[in-house]
Design a protein around this motif. Structure first.
Motif, short mmCIF file in Angstrom:
data_model
loop_
_atom_site.label_atom_id
_atom_site.label_comp_id
_atom_site.label_asym_id
_atom_site.label_seq_id
_atom_site.Cartn_x
_atom_site.Cartn_y
_atom_site.Cartn_z
N MET A 172 0.68 -1.38 -0.33
CA MET A 172 -0.34 0.14 -0.15
C MET A 172 1.29 1.10 0.21
N SER A 173 0.23 2.44 -0.06
CA SER A 173 1.53 3.52 -1.19
C SER A 173 1.25 4.42 0.76
N VAL A 174 1.93 5.21 1.04
CA VAL A 174 1.90 5.86 1.70
C VAL A 174 1.08 7.57 1.44
N PRO A 175 0.30 7.98 2.63
CA PRO A 175 -0.36 8.76 2.01
C PRO A 175 0.24 9.76 1.98
N ARG A 176 -0.18 10.84 0.56
CA ARG A 176 1.20 12.34 0.83
C ARG A 176 0.88 13.17 2.04
N HIS A 177 2.15 13.66 2.45
CA HIS A 177 2.10 14.10 3.59
C HIS A 177 0.99 15.50 2.99
N ASP A 178 0.45 16.19 4.13
CA ASP A 178 -0.13 17.26 4.12
C ASP A 178 -0.01 18.17 5.33
N PRO A 179 1.16 19.51 5.56
CA PRO A 179 1.90 19.65 6.53
C PRO A 179 0.41 20.44 7.32
N LEU A 180 -0.71 21.44 6.94
CA LEU A 180 -1.77 21.73 7.37
C LEU A 180 -2.74 21.53 7.70
N ALA A 181 -2.63 19.72 7.87
CA ALA A 181 -3.71 19.01 7.76
C ALA A 181 -4.20 18.77 9.42
N ALA A 182 -3.30 19.51 10.69
CA ALA A 182 -4.12 19.52 12.04
C ALA A 182 -4.48 21.13 11.93
N LEU A 183 -3.54 21.99 11.03
CA LEU A 183 -4.63 23.14 11.85
C LEU A 183 -5.70 23.71 11.06
N ARG A 184 -6.15 22.56 9.64
CA ARG A 184 -8.06 22.16 9.72
C ARG A 184 -8.94 22.08 10.23
N GLN A 185 -8.79 21.55 11.80
CA GLN A 185 -9.80 21.28 12.21
C GLN A 185 -9.88 22.02 13.02
N PRO A 186 -10.79 23.20 13.88
CA PRO A 186 -10.85 24.02 14.56
C PRO A 186 -10.49 24.04 15.87
N GLY A 187 -10.51 22.88 16.75
CA GLY A 187 -10.31 22.05 17.88
C GLY A 187 -9.17 22.51 18.26
N PHE A 188 -8.17 22.10 17.55
CA PHE A 188 -7.07 22.35 17.47
C PHE A 188 -6.46 23.63 17.31
N ALA A 189 -6.79 24.59 16.54
CA ALA A 189 -6.53 25.35 16.09
C ALA A 189 -6.67 27.05 17.15
N LEU A 190 -7.73 26.28 18.14
CA LEU A 190 -8.03 26.81 19.23
C LEU A 190 -6.61 26.68 20.14
N TYR A 191 -6.16 25.36 20.26
CA TYR A 191 -5.56 24.35 21.03
C TYR A 191 -4.40 25.28 20.76
N ALA A 192 -3.94 25.63 19.43
CA ALA A 192 -2.51 26.16 19.10
C ALA A 192 -2.41 27.99 19.16
N ALA A 193 -3.79 28.09 19.36
CA ALA A 193 -4.14 29.68 19.55
C ALA A 193 -3.33 30.22 21.25
N GLY A 194 -4.34 29.16 22.40
CA GLY A 194 -4.06 29.20 23.26
C GLY A 194 -2.88 28.60 23.35
N ARG A 195 -2.18 28.20 22.78
CA ARG A 195 -0.37 27.06 23.20
C ARG A 195 0.81 28.65 22.72
N LEU A 196 0.21 29.49 21.67
CA LEU A 196 1.42 30.60 20.87
C LEU A 196 0.60 31.81 22.37
N ALA A 197 -0.16 32.24 23.06
CA ALA A 197 -0.38 33.35 23.76
C ALA A 197 0.95 32.35 25.13
N GLY A 198 0.30 31.14 25.24
CA GLY A 198 1.06 31.09 26.61
C GLY A 198 2.77 30.80 26.74
N ALA A 199 3.29 30.01 25.78
CA ALA A 199 4.69 29.79 24.94
C ALA A 199 5.35 30.92 25.00
#
Length: 426
Positions: free
Chosen positions: A1-28
């Motif tokens: 079976m072939s390996v799926p194509r790498h999607d560098p923005l797969a996680a950021l396309r999900q609203p829950g993770f985008a909110l998590y990432a925004a909070g992590r940016l402010a916290g860091a």
């Protein structure tokens, strides 16, 4: 079976993770701003390298005693609520320091006490936040979320020291403390809005048996204990962050603004490397890449210690950050991909304990050696020690040296991967 194509923005396309990432940016951003401002403030008050070492000790002691408890709590209670409760502490600490600095009553005892309180809160927040990540992203996007989270964190780490130094140089310490409190407020709001997927955790109380279970899980996997040990001792020997006020003030003569730029250059390099890792194909020969990255970290540390030119120092410190970021991403991938959800908080707490030991004991080691000899000797000898650690680990831990992260096209199994290999879900 072939390996799926790498999607560098797969996680950021999900609203829950985008909110998590925004909070992590402010916290860091808030966390690194606070750390940089505290170091500068203490050195301004005392002009003593030993006092900088004591700050590192105040940060480390709670990690030593409470991080494992925090990890066990994260596997038995609501992780989102733990993060929220813990973030109130640094916000209050900055407001207290703002008031004391403005009134002219601030002193080192107050600073040490508040640094200790913030470290206690972090001992509970960090494992819970790490364990929360798979609840806000799909399994398919989880490996990408690890790399993207590191990128977002690096952006915050760049912004925090630079903004702190800029505020110190142009306005004053009070403005830096006010900005920190505001950033923590933004992080709190992001977590309040977050709606993570519930997880099925077996009912348990925080106990020594539960903590030992997490420790055993790490000790039985050579890749995990090897990666954590390598990172810890390399940063203990090679970390120069605690001595940056001395380099900026006494060696390079660049003042508060130069201190902010110098402190931020490490994370600027880390950010550049982290962005590259998002868009490049995943690293498969993870063990060899980790050893190589830490060796480059040591060489960069030696060059930084010997530099007497501000621009060269900024460049070499950025190079150190690039090497370190590769290590961070590979270590986090190994930890997250090898850990079942019911152990995630406890395993993350072991990892955080190693990180805390490396960062804070590194500050203690640097301050003590610099006080007894010189800042240059402390940094250069630390770089040499890092190279020695890499050689020892490479020779004695072949499981880490040969570790690979393999792609996987079927549904991920619940059981952890065998030592020496990691798997990425499709």
């Amino acid at each position: 079976m072939s390996v799926p194509r790498h999607d560098p923005l797969a996680a950021l396309r999900q609203p829950g993770f985008a909110l998590y990432a925004a909070g992590r940016l402010a916290g860091a951003t808030a966390m690194t701003m606070f750390n940089a401002v505290i170091l500068y403030h203490v050195y301004e008050l005392t002009a003593s390298p030993f006092q900088l070492a004591f700050i590192g000790l105040a940060r480390f002691l709670p990690s030593l005693g409470l991080t494992l408890v925090g990890g066990a709590l994260a596997d038995s209670a609501n992780r989102r609520l733990i993060v929220l409760a813990a973030q109130v502490v640094p916000a209050g600490a900055s407001l207290a320091l703002l008031s004391a600095t403005a009134s002219g009553t601030v002193g080192t005892p107050l600073i040490y006490a508040l640094v200790l309180a913030v470290a206690v809160a972090a001992a509970f927040e960090n494992p819970a936040r790490q364990a929360l990540l798979p609840q806000v992203v799909t399994p398919e996007a989880f490996p990408n979320a690890i790399v993207v989270t590191s990128t977002v964190q690096s952006l915050g780490f760049v912004t925090g020291p630079a903004a702190g130094g800029l505020l110190i140089g142009l306005v004053g310490l009070e403005a830096a403390y006010a900005a920190h409190a505001a950033l923590v407020g933004v992080a709190i709001i992001a977590v309040l809005l977050l709606r993570p997927r519930p997880v099925e955790l077996a009912p348990r109380v925080v106990s020594l048996a539960g903590i030992r279970e997490g420790i055993r899980f790490v000790l039985q996997r050579q890749v995990l204990i090897g990666a954590m040990t390598l990172d810890m001792f390399a940063v203990i020997f090679g970390g120069a962050q605690a001595l940056l006020p001395i380099y900026a003030t006494d060696i390079l003569g660049v003042g508060g603004l130069g201190y902010g730029i110098l402190a931020a250059s490490l994370e600027a390099g880390a950010l550049a490397m982290s962005v590259a890792l998002v868009f490049l194909p995943p690293i498969r020969q993870a063990g060899r890449a980790l050893l190589s990255a830490v060796a480059l970290f040591g060489l960069g540390t030696i060059a930084f210690g010997l530099s007497r030119n501000f621009y060269l120092s900024v460049a070499t410190y950025a190079f150190i950050g690039m090497a370190d970021q590769v290590s961070v991403v590979l270590r986090q991938a190994a930890v997250q991909l090898s850990t079942p959800d019911e152990l995630r908080g406890r395993v993350s707490s072991v990892n955080m304990l190693f990180i805390g030991a490396s960062n804070q004991l590194g500050a203690v080691e640097s301050g003590l050696v610099a006080g007894l000899t010189s800042a240059t000797f402390a940094v250069v000898s630390g770089g040499v020690g890092t190279l020695a650690v890499v050689a020892i680990v490479a020779a004695r831990l072949p499981g880490l040296r040969n570790y690979r992260i393999e792609p996987r096209v079927s549904e991920p199994a619940r059981s952890p991967a065998p030592a020496g290999h990691g798997t990425l879900p499709s």
